[in-house]
Enzyme design. Sequence first.
Site, PDB file in Angstrom:
ATOM      1  N   ASN A 377      -2.919   3.483   9.439  1.00 47.04           N
ATOM      2  CA  ASN A 377      -3.701   2.709  10.420  1.00 47.04           C
ATOM      3  C   ASN A 377      -2.850   1.930  11.425  1.00 47.04           C
ATOM      4  O   ASN A 377      -3.255   1.723  12.558  1.00 47.04           O
ATOM      5  CB  ASN A 377      -4.712   1.795   9.730  1.00 47.04           C
ATOM      6  CG  ASN A 377      -4.084   0.898   8.695  1.00 47.04           C
ATOM      7  OD1 ASN A 377      -2.968   1.153   8.219  1.00 47.04           O
ATOM      8  ND2 ASN A 377      -4.778  -0.153   8.324  1.00 47.04           N
ATOM      9  N   GLU A 475       0.791  -3.322  -1.016  1.00 42.86           N
ATOM     10  CA  GLU A 475      -0.176  -3.798  -0.013  1.00 42.86           C
ATOM     11  C   GLU A 475      -1.344  -2.821  -0.058  1.00 42.86           C
ATOM     12  O   GLU A 475      -1.276  -1.742   0.522  1.00 42.86           O
ATOM     13  CB  GLU A 475       0.459  -3.799   1.387  1.00 42.86           C
ATOM     14  CG  GLU A 475       1.604  -4.765   1.571  1.00 42.86           C
ATOM     15  CD  GLU A 475       1.154  -6.218   1.615  1.00 42.86           C
ATOM     16  OE1 GLU A 475      -0.071  -6.473   1.587  1.00 42.86           O
ATOM     17  OE2 GLU A 475       2.023  -7.097   1.650  1.00 42.86           O
ATOM     18  N   CYS A 509      -7.090  -3.077   6.889  1.00 39.22           N
ATOM     19  CA  CYS A 509      -7.235  -3.388   5.462  1.00 39.22           C
ATOM     20  C   CYS A 509      -7.899  -4.735   5.213  1.00 39.22           C
ATOM     21  O   CYS A 509      -8.590  -4.923   4.223  1.00 39.22           O
ATOM     22  CB  CYS A 509      -5.868  -3.330   4.791  1.00 39.22           C
ATOM     23  SG  CYS A 509      -4.649  -4.320   5.652  1.00 39.22           S
ATOM     24  N   GLU A 691       4.405  -9.336   2.769  1.00 34.74           N
ATOM     25  CA  GLU A 691       5.137  -8.901   3.947  1.00 34.74           C
ATOM     26  C   GLU A 691       5.058 -10.037   4.958  1.00 34.74           C
ATOM     27  O   GLU A 691       4.243 -10.951   4.821  1.00 34.74           O
ATOM     28  CB  GLU A 691       4.528  -7.611   4.509  1.00 34.74           C
ATOM     29  CG  GLU A 691       4.677  -6.504   3.493  1.00 34.74           C
ATOM     30  CD  GLU A 691       4.489  -5.094   4.002  1.00 34.74           C
ATOM     31  OE1 GLU A 691       3.480  -4.855   4.675  1.00 34.74           O
ATOM     32  OE2 GLU A 691       5.347  -4.242   3.702  1.00 34.74           O
TER      33      GLU A 691
HETATM   34  P1  NAD Z   1      -3.264   6.450   0.501  1.00 33.00           P
HETATM   35  O1  NAD Z   1      -3.065   5.673  -0.753  1.00 33.00           O
HETATM   36  O2  NAD Z   1      -4.070   7.667   0.426  1.00 33.00           O
HETATM   37  O3  NAD Z   1      -1.860   6.879   1.115  1.00 33.00           O
HETATM   38  C1  NAD Z   1      -0.870   5.938   1.430  1.00 33.00           C
HETATM   39  C2  NAD Z   1       0.481   6.618   1.406  1.00 33.00           C
HETATM   40  O4  NAD Z   1       0.806   7.006   0.074  1.00 33.00           O
HETATM   41  C3  NAD Z   1       0.581   7.870   2.236  1.00 33.00           C
HETATM   42  O5  NAD Z   1       1.836   7.907   2.866  1.00 33.00           O
HETATM   43  C4  NAD Z   1       0.442   8.971   1.212  1.00 33.00           C
HETATM   44  O6  NAD Z   1       1.029  10.188   1.616  1.00 33.00           O
HETATM   45  C5  NAD Z   1       1.194   8.377   0.044  1.00 33.00           C
HETATM   46  N1  NAD Z   1       0.830   8.897  -1.284  1.00 33.00           N
HETATM   47  C6  NAD Z   1      -0.343   9.417  -1.676  1.00 33.00           C
HETATM   48  N2  NAD Z   1      -0.284   9.727  -2.987  1.00 33.00           N
HETATM   49  C7  NAD Z   1       0.952   9.398  -3.419  1.00 33.00           C
HETATM   50  C8  NAD Z   1       1.609   9.462  -4.676  1.00 33.00           C
HETATM   51  N3  NAD Z   1       1.000   9.931  -5.759  1.00 33.00           N
HETATM   52  N4  NAD Z   1       2.878   9.021  -4.757  1.00 33.00           N
HETATM   53  C9  NAD Z   1       3.503   8.502  -3.663  1.00 33.00           C
HETATM   54  N5  NAD Z   1       2.928   8.434  -2.461  1.00 33.00           N
HETATM   55  C10 NAD Z   1       1.662   8.868  -2.331  1.00 33.00           C
HETATM   56  O7  NAD Z   1      -3.861   5.427   1.556  1.00 33.00           O
HETATM   57  P2  NAD Z   1      -4.237   5.714   3.071  1.00 33.00           P
HETATM   58  O8  NAD Z   1      -5.516   6.475   3.119  1.00 33.00           O
HETATM   59  O9  NAD Z   1      -3.092   6.231   3.808  1.00 33.00           O
HETATM   60  O10 NAD Z   1      -4.499   4.249   3.603  1.00 33.00           O
HETATM   61  C11 NAD Z   1      -5.716   3.594   3.480  1.00 33.00           C
HETATM   62  C12 NAD Z   1      -5.629   2.518   2.449  1.00 33.00           C
HETATM   63  O11 NAD Z   1      -4.507   1.678   2.716  1.00 33.00           O
HETATM   64  C13 NAD Z   1      -6.826   1.602   2.491  1.00 33.00           C
HETATM   65  O12 NAD Z   1      -7.228   1.317   1.185  1.00 33.00           O
HETATM   66  C14 NAD Z   1      -6.301   0.359   3.157  1.00 33.00           C
HETATM   67  O13 NAD Z   1      -6.987  -0.820   2.842  1.00 33.00           O
HETATM   68  C15 NAD Z   1      -4.908   0.334   2.660  1.00 33.00           C
HETATM   69  N6  NAD Z   1      -4.054  -0.477   3.534  1.00 33.00           N
HETATM   70  C16 NAD Z   1      -3.591  -1.658   3.051  1.00 33.00           C
HETATM   71  C17 NAD Z   1      -2.822  -2.480   3.861  1.00 33.00           C
HETATM   72  C18 NAD Z   1      -2.299  -3.769   3.368  1.00 33.00           C
HETATM   73  O14 NAD Z   1      -1.367  -4.296   3.976  1.00 33.00           O
HETATM   74  N7  NAD Z   1      -2.822  -4.326   2.299  1.00 33.00           N
HETATM   75  C19 NAD Z   1      -2.541  -2.069   5.159  1.00 33.00           C
HETATM   76  C20 NAD Z   1      -3.030  -0.848   5.610  1.00 33.00           C
HETATM   77  C21 NAD Z   1      -3.786  -0.053   4.778  1.00 33.00           C
END
Ligand code: NAD
Length: 718
Positions: A377, A475, A509, A691
């Site tokens: 995002n 995060e 998020c 962060e």
């Molecule tokens: P996701 O968990 O699907 O993927 C995040 C990252 O993890 C990607 O780079 C993905 O390729 C990688 N990944 C997936 N499976 C993995 C595994 N088994 N081992 C290692 N890496 C793996 O999340 P998303 O769809 O990319 O992002 C959306 C989510 O992120 C939402 O829940 C959102 O709230 C959260 N988010 C949180 C913050 C925060 O700062 N708290 C900020 C932005 C997004």
Amino acid sequence: MEKETKLWLKEGDLVFWVKKSSTATSDTISSSAFEDAVVAVGANAVYHVALVVGGGQLLEAVEVVHALPSKGVVRQTLSQAAADGGAGTYLEFFAADLSVDVRYQSAQAAFKKLGAAYNDVFIETCVDLKGQEAYYCCQLVRKCYEEAAGRAIFPTRLLNFRSSEGELIEYWVSYFAERGLEVPENSIGSHPQQLRDSVLLRKIGEHRLSCLGRTLTMARYVVPKDVTSALNFIAGARVKPSGGGRSFTFVEARTGKALCEVPTSDEKQVDEAVRAAKAAYPEWAALSGLERGKVMHKVAETIRENVEQIAYWEVRSNGKSITEARIDILSSADTWDFYGGLAPTVVGEHMPLGGPTRYAYTRREPLGVVGGIGAWNYPFQTATWKIAPALACGNAFVYKPSPLAPITAVILAELLTHCGIPKGVINIVQGEKETGEALCLHSDVNKVSFTGSVPTGQAIMKMCATRNIKPVTLELGGKSALIVFDDADVDNAVVGAMLANYLTQGEVCTNASRVFVHKSVVKEFTDKLLTEVKKLATKVGDPLLDETRMGATICQDHMNKVLGYIDSARKEGATILFGGERVTPSADEVKEGFYLSPCVITDTNDTMKVVREEIFGAVLLIIPFDNEEDAIERVNNTTFGLAAGLFSRNMRRAYQVAARLNAGTVFVNTYNDVDVAVPFGGVKNSGFGRENGMAALQHYTSIKSVYVDTSDKLESPF
Ligand code: NAD
């Protein structure tokens, strides 16, 4: 030996060619009769001026626009300009004491004049005898600044073609005669010397022309045209994959069409990246914090210089509006400045232990190789939030962006390397789950910082305890809420609710999809909110257009997921007050992009899926409440704890309620504000670690305690 120039020229700065005065002997140099004649009418020796349109520290690649008798108005690197600008001994650099905006706009104005002729008859209306647009050198600079500021900035004077004794100079008499003119008298104009003497200009440096090109070596960073080719970045260069031919297709949210094929980094390539980081780490860690900080400030500046290009690629990566992308990129530049400034403060403590001989001290040591995994995002910002504090502490980094937004992290890595961060300190690997797993499981990765969903966060925590124990920062997602109390300023609360739900298509998020509104103001709030949301709905579309305020959802699957939540709410008995539908923009190029209208839902109950789960889309729920206790309890009734907010004019209530909300961040009378100085992160299932702020630095060092006893004889207890 010539002193090296360490100047950083910026857009709107001026470069003057200085010819030694006619009285000097050793530095007097040969030049054309024209140049001599220009010098002869000035108070002393300045005879040419150019405007900086592409800044940088590295003068060979600094770009200027100037008007040359032989070529008209051209854009050149400073080294080319130095050669073409005519003879001289020094270049002098001046900055205008005007706002950044005016200076930047002056460079923009110069671009519009490229191709104009040289104004060889010095007419103030900027047309030559053939009637075409034309400028002479200081007229060009004056006019660019005039356009930028909307008023005259630099003074004019009467043109003078007479010597200091008042005699008409023979050269100019023949010069004008050749053009069928008398030497002009009483005509308005200007001379580079007069411009140079302006009180608005401040000298910032100078350089001998003879050594230009010897001491000035590096080029300015420019985002490459083929930015999508070779998106893995290891040991300071883009590399072709060793991924056994595997790749994934990157589909652009904006157009809905495939943009490029991205080779996947397999375990072997992840290992290569980690080894590059491990090899580069000692050199980087050995620098003083101050030295690291200096390079990081250069990174900040270079990001700002490239904001338009990086924002463009952020839009094409993520689908968010260009307006928001610019803000994200500029705030990322601030992050580099912030941690660059803090780098020298990463120090230990000294503890006296009683008596004159015993003390201890702590060392804050970098961890070594850090792995980072990001969501899609805020692609550039997420990478920055992890890499900048880690590098400030002296670590090396391997980062894996989300496969849904793989491009701008590579631009960041390339830019860092360009600015002088040693090759290998930053590496980018591309891929999905398997690539992330290889990074988390690698024994030489000593920490993982993750941004993403809760299930992935859980998997990462497990992996980070598998082969070796490594700390993690998580995060994760959220299901945040905003409370609008009966004593709130409802207009402000409406703005807050919009900020809490519709930035980046709702894919934030911290979004407060649950907006709890006191029953007494719910009607007023709803009416006012709907008016604003309807306006916003007219600004959904191509994110590259300046007028767009909401762009495209990241991908088809996610768009369908958001639509699925809206559908589930409808089926469970909620009322869709507005939006929540696919939007098809009229322009062919973006017709198939994943656009949704902002959605407002009411008549929910707290057991509905849409109220319990993270939607991560532009869906706002209006939930009426009766009293403060009820609101606090319902806000806290979630497994997440990322953020919360409230609107109230009663500040005592505001602070008391803020203390009772279970969230890492609470917004009072605002929402989704963010500043690099303020720690960011969650509690409960939203993760841990922080962060931003000084807090982030804690997560990228380990503390070593050193006990010292300086006594001559150590007492034995035995
Ligand atoms: P996701 O968990 O699907 O993927 C995040 C990252 O993890 C990607 O780079 C993905 O390729 C990688 N990944 C997936 N499976 C993995 C595994 N088994 N081992 C290692 N890496 C793996 O999340 P998303 O769809 O990319 O992002 C959306 C989510 O992120 C939402 O829940 C959102 O709230 C959260 N988010 C949180 C913050 C925060 O700062 N708290 C900020 C932005 C997004």
